[in-house]
Write a protein that holds these residues in place. Structure first.
Motif, mmCIF file in Angstrom:
data_model
loop_
_atom_site.group_PDB
_atom_site.id
_atom_site.type_symbol
_atom_site.label_atom_id
_atom_site.label_comp_id
_atom_site.label_asym_id
_atom_site.label_seq_id
_atom_site.Cartn_x
_atom_site.Cartn_y
_atom_site.Cartn_z
ATOM 1 N N SER A 85 -17.976 23.365 -10.027
ATOM 2 C CA SER A 85 -16.982 22.305 -9.771
ATOM 3 C C SER A 85 -17.533 20.932 -10.129
ATOM 4 N N ILE A 86 -18.803 20.695 -9.754
ATOM 5 C CA ILE A 86 -19.427 19.397 -10.065
ATOM 6 C C ILE A 86 -19.523 19.187 -11.572
ATOM 7 N N ALA A 87 -19.967 20.236 -12.295
ATOM 8 C CA ALA A 87 -20.092 20.131 -13.755
ATOM 9 C C ALA A 87 -18.725 19.911 -14.402
ATOM 10 N N PHE A 88 -17.705 20.619 -13.902
ATOM 11 C CA PHE A 88 -16.350 20.469 -14.453
ATOM 12 C C PHE A 88 -15.835 19.055 -14.251
ATOM 13 N N TRP B 226 -22.799 31.008 -4.175
ATOM 14 C CA TRP B 226 -21.871 29.905 -3.898
ATOM 15 C C TRP B 226 -22.341 28.612 -4.563
ATOM 16 N N LEU B 227 -23.660 28.379 -4.538
ATOM 17 C CA LEU B 227 -24.190 27.168 -5.168
ATOM 18 C C LEU B 227 -23.997 27.192 -6.677
ATOM 19 N N ILE B 228 -24.285 28.346 -7.296
ATOM 20 C CA ILE B 228 -24.222 28.436 -8.762
ATOM 21 C C ILE B 228 -22.788 28.307 -9.266
ATOM 22 N N PHE B 229 -21.867 29.044 -8.667
ATOM 23 C CA PHE B 229 -20.517 29.104 -9.232
ATOM 24 C C PHE B 229 -19.550 28.064 -8.647
ATOM 25 N N PRO B 230 -19.143 28.148 -7.393
ATOM 26 C CA PRO B 230 -18.149 27.171 -6.923
ATOM 27 C C PRO B 230 -18.661 25.735 -6.875
ATOM 28 N N LEU C 230 -9.144 24.487 -5.584
ATOM 29 C CA LEU C 230 -8.469 25.775 -5.379
ATOM 30 C C LEU C 230 -9.182 26.893 -6.134
ATOM 31 N N VAL C 231 -9.586 26.597 -7.367
ATOM 32 C CA VAL C 231 -10.328 27.596 -8.159
ATOM 33 C C VAL C 231 -11.668 27.897 -7.493
ATOM 34 N N ALA C 232 -12.354 26.847 -7.000
ATOM 35 C CA ALA C 232 -13.639 27.033 -6.311
ATOM 36 C C ALA C 232 -13.469 27.897 -5.063
ATOM 37 N N ALA C 233 -12.370 27.655 -4.315
ATOM 38 C CA ALA C 233 -12.105 28.457 -3.109
ATOM 39 C C ALA C 233 -11.853 29.911 -3.482
ATOM 40 N N LEU C 234 -11.099 30.138 -4.562
ATOM 41 C CA LEU C 234 -10.818 31.502 -5.019
ATOM 42 C C LEU C 234 -12.101 32.195 -5.466
ATOM 43 N N LEU D 1 -13.889 35.540 -3.962
ATOM 44 C CA LEU D 1 -14.254 36.673 -4.823
ATOM 45 C C LEU D 1 -15.733 37.015 -4.690
ATOM 46 N N ILE D 2 -16.581 35.978 -4.624
ATOM 47 C CA ILE D 2 -18.021 36.195 -4.456
ATOM 48 C C ILE D 2 -18.292 36.896 -3.134
ATOM 49 N N ASN D 3 -17.654 36.409 -2.070
ATOM 50 C CA ASN D 3 -17.840 37.014 -0.757
ATOM 51 C C ASN D 3 -17.405 38.478 -0.766
#
Length: 199
Positions: A127-130, A119-123, A161-165, A169-171
């Motif tokens: 999101s922060i980098a984007f 969760w830290l790496i991807f969402p 919304l993308v982060a939530a999706l 998916l990760i879960n």
């Protein structure tokens, strides 16, 4: 206090040789073998790709990130090797129930760490980098009042919304790889304890 040691010994033997114990051993062995297989595949994939990432970061002169990736990879490989040994080399000649409980606790903590890291790496970091990139691009293009532009808020909403999706998916993926198997192991231990209490 009169204790019949022979009777206690016989009762212990009966418990160890009970159908419930045989079922626990065969079922848990299948689950541990399945978890171990996934761990090994992931271990070798990361062993292959981690050095490539470290070399790429070093060539790009991102030394701190390369060093961070090296330290992270070393800890990761040590952790995975320990889990692989616990799941593939489980000793059924010792106290099986306590051993399975300890293995379950290790796997439960691993699953929690795994989800938090993903969760830290991807969402989160993604999101922060984007948004950082959007802010830099917007200001370099001469944009003003970043936080008062409704289009920016639409972009932020889209990113959330993308982060939530991605989080969902990760879960789903982590549960598919490990979560369901670890829950099955917990249920097998619980069933055995409940059935043993009825003896």
């Amino acid at each position: 206090m009169n204790v019949d040691l022979k009777e206690l010994w016989n009762n212990a033997d009966e418990a160890l040789l009970s159908p419930d114990f045989d079922r626990l051993e065969s079922q848990s062995e299948g689950v541990l073998r399945s978890i171990s297989k996934v761990l090994k595949i992931e271990f070798w994939i990361n062993l292959l790709f981690s050095p490539l990432v470290i070399v790429w970061l070093a060539i790009s002169e991102m030394w701190w990130l390369a060093l961070l990736q090296l330290v992270f990879s070393a800890g990761y490989f040590f952790y995975y090797k320990m889990l692989i040994n616990k799941t593939s080399g489980f000793d059924y000649s010792q106290n099986v129930l306590q051993g399975l409980k300890a293995t379950y606790r290790y796997l439960h903590v691993f699953l929690l760490h795994y989800k938090i890291l993903m969760w830290l790496i991807f969402p989160v970091i993604g999101s922060i980098a984007f948004m950082r990139g959007v802010h830099v691009g917007y200001t370099q293009a001469g944009g003003v009042d970043f936080w008062f532009n409704y289009k920016i808020w639409l972009v932020i909403l889209g990113a959330l919304l993308v982060a939530a999706l991605v989080s969902w998916l990760i879960n789903w993926l982590v549960n598919l790889l490990y979560g369901h198997k670890i829950k099955r192991l917990k249920q097998q231990i619980k069933d055995f304890e409940n059935n043993s209490g009825d003896l």
